[in-house]
Motif scaffolding. Sequence first.
Motif, PDB file in Angstrom:
ATOM      1  N   SER A   1      31.779 -22.050 -31.814  1.00 40.67           N
ATOM      2  CA  SER A   1      30.895 -21.130 -31.084  1.00 40.67           C
ATOM      3  C   SER A   1      31.617 -20.622 -29.840  1.00 40.67           C
TER       4      SER A   1
ATOM      5  N   ARG B   1      30.574 -20.868 -26.872  1.00 40.46           N
ATOM      6  CA  ARG B   1      30.465 -21.903 -25.834  1.00 40.46           C
ATOM      7  C   ARG B   1      31.567 -22.952 -26.013  1.00 40.46           C
ATOM      8  N   GLN B   2      31.817 -23.354 -27.277  1.00 43.67           N
ATOM      9  CA  GLN B   2      32.858 -24.352 -27.520  1.00 43.67           C
ATOM     10  C   GLN B   2      34.239 -23.821 -27.158  1.00 43.67           C
TER      11      GLN B   2
ATOM     12  N   PHE C   1      26.031 -23.714 -18.836  1.00 48.98           N
ATOM     13  CA  PHE C   1      25.418 -24.627 -19.792  1.00 48.98           C
ATOM     14  C   PHE C   1      24.284 -25.408 -19.141  1.00 48.98           C
TER      15      PHE C   1
ATOM     16  N   THR D   1      22.503 -28.358 -23.787  1.00 52.64           N
ATOM     17  CA  THR D   1      23.504 -27.548 -24.483  1.00 52.64           C
ATOM     18  C   THR D   1      24.887 -28.171 -24.346  1.00 52.64           C
TER      19      THR D   1
ATOM     20  N   ARG E   1      25.224 -31.125 -26.732  1.00 49.40           N
ATOM     21  CA  ARG E   1      25.330 -30.697 -28.121  1.00 49.40           C
ATOM     22  C   ARG E   1      26.702 -30.118 -28.431  1.00 49.40           C
ATOM     23  N   GLU E   2      27.215 -29.251 -27.563  1.00 44.35           N
ATOM     24  CA  GLU E   2      28.497 -28.602 -27.833  1.00 44.35           C
ATOM     25  C   GLU E   2      29.653 -29.600 -27.752  1.00 44.35           C
TER      26      GLU E   2
ATOM     27  N   GLY F   1      29.718 -31.671 -30.897  1.00 46.64           N
ATOM     28  CA  GLY F   1      30.276 -30.908 -32.005  1.00 46.64           C
ATOM     29  C   GLY F   1      31.788 -30.868 -31.967  1.00 46.64           C
TER      30      GLY F   1
END
Length: 665
Positions: A604, A606-607, A631, A635, A638-639, A642
Amino acid sequence: MNPPRTTAPQDFTEEARRWVNASSVGISAEEEREGLSRLEQIPLEILPGALAIESHAVASRFAMKHASSSRALVLARNYHEFARRMNSALHTAIAAFHEAVALRRSNQFDAAEKLHFDALSQLDRLGSENQDALRARADLALDQAILAFQKKDFLESARMNLKASGFGLALKNSELQARALLNASISWERLNELENTRHSLNQGKQALGNLRTSPLLASYALFEWRFQMDHGPFPAAFNRRVLDLNHSQETLFRLYQWEYALCAQSASEIARAQESFQSHCRQIRNNQFESESIQLGMVTEFVQKGTRGMSTSSRAVLPGTDSLLSGSNTPEGYRACLAGWMRELLIERQWKKLEALTAATLTDSHPVIQSAALRAKAWLEIKQQNLSSASEWLARARKVAQENNLVSMTLGIRDDLNLLHPESAQAPSRELPPRQAEVRATLRSVIPDHTRRYLLVTDKLRRELTDANEAAAISHALAAQDLLFWDGNCGVIQIGRIGTRDTIELGSKPVLRRLLTAVFSSHPHAISKEDLVPLVWEEAYNPLVHDTLIHGAVSRLRRLLPRSHQSEFTWDSTGLKWTGVRPFAAWMPMRGATRTLAEDTKLSSRQIRILTLLKYKGSLSKADVIRSGEFSERTAVRELAGLVRAKLVLRSGMGRATRYFPFSG
């Protein structure tokens, strides 16, 4: 109601004399039990003196064999007291011996030893010419040996058995001599004195001579079969049809058969042997081998199901590999347990533990452990992609297994070889060894999908080979030329002419080995970073993570090459390529990436921002990500999670001390 029937003293006398006479010629166990019951109903004190003391002796002897220890002790003490009143030195000594036997059976070892000493003192007064006293001394020596064995003083047990054997020789009683020598063999084996064991065993068989009906024939056959199971050469299945086994021997045979099946036979044969032993014990109500049955049941459960399929209670007492190797806890069937651990470690992919266990057992001389260790060594070679070496280890394991009638091991090894050599695979057996399906699945995941397809690349041609022998012949011919030759099977670079060739081994450098194979496989074209990373690191390419890894690996590879070849790995606009001017050849198994995360994971935006931030800062905490202003806490969690799952970020620490670092591969 009819009045109770009374028996005249004359009837008592005739009944007692009948059982005394019968005992002297030998009767069956059932008849002995009946005789014990009848003699207990007779008031022996009213019989004539000589008959009374003989009746006491017969009743006590029958009780030693067939009654409980407490009941035998009562009859032995009655006999002992009566012998004292009769002033019979011989019967006093024999009665003391009978009482010692009953006390030994009750685990009252000190009291039994004292009575042994008293009986021996009485017999010494009678001299060595008295045949009855000599026979009593032989029986006493046998019981002293049993007592020493129960106290785990195996050397004293062997000594007393050899003493009893000498008495048997003096009495010209071959059966007594053979029994004592068999017991001595058992004691010697417990001391691991294998030569003395074989010597006593051979002497005992000679003592038996032409006896054809002695129950000792079956005892000797059973012990010799078990001795070969434990010390080799591993025997064929026991042929019990040629021997007449009594109840005790039948129970022992079925126990040994169960352990034999664990070492040598298929899963169905193991289950059949277990049920045979347990049903036999239920039928005759024999709990003598209950502890051995529990131990073998635990080993059977482990061999058949592995640790995950075992019950909690069995798993709690399962000995580990260290315990088995040290000898501190060696249950019945521990060799099958050790071989089971090798399968367990393979299936669980605990390669380092399997390597340590294999190294510790590879020199073991027992065929079960030796063949299992050789097979495990082949598994380790398969893991390293040394498939020709693995075939050699499997061939050695198969030879040991076949020479020692290890049917189950032979079938398992054949199944392993079928995976390595599908072009010459034998028909699979209907009866697979325990857990072989899991072993096969594990090995199949380790062996490349196209193990038997080879890619030959030279400066003039590019060719796929499907015949392993042809590929090996071509590679041998190429290696003899003046060129740069990359043997991807062995992980070796050879440069120059024969006699002056430089050799560079990359077998212990898996990343460089995969890198070189990937570059040569793409010759004469360059290979892009997007294609290179899945082949070398088995991950999707990410510039923030893998650029440093790629350039570092290429730099290490250049430093290993001779100076004249260091510049022949170059980058162009399309990727990394080999530009060597010297003729070269590369030969390697064809394989692709085992997994490509690019197909599974879409980063993503964000990542990507987190990875960019991580590149400049070196490490991040969750608070650093939140403070970047882009963020929320949920969030950020979560990121980051991942990225950790995708192996792009490494998490270290716990709680507030948790930090995230670039994944280093």
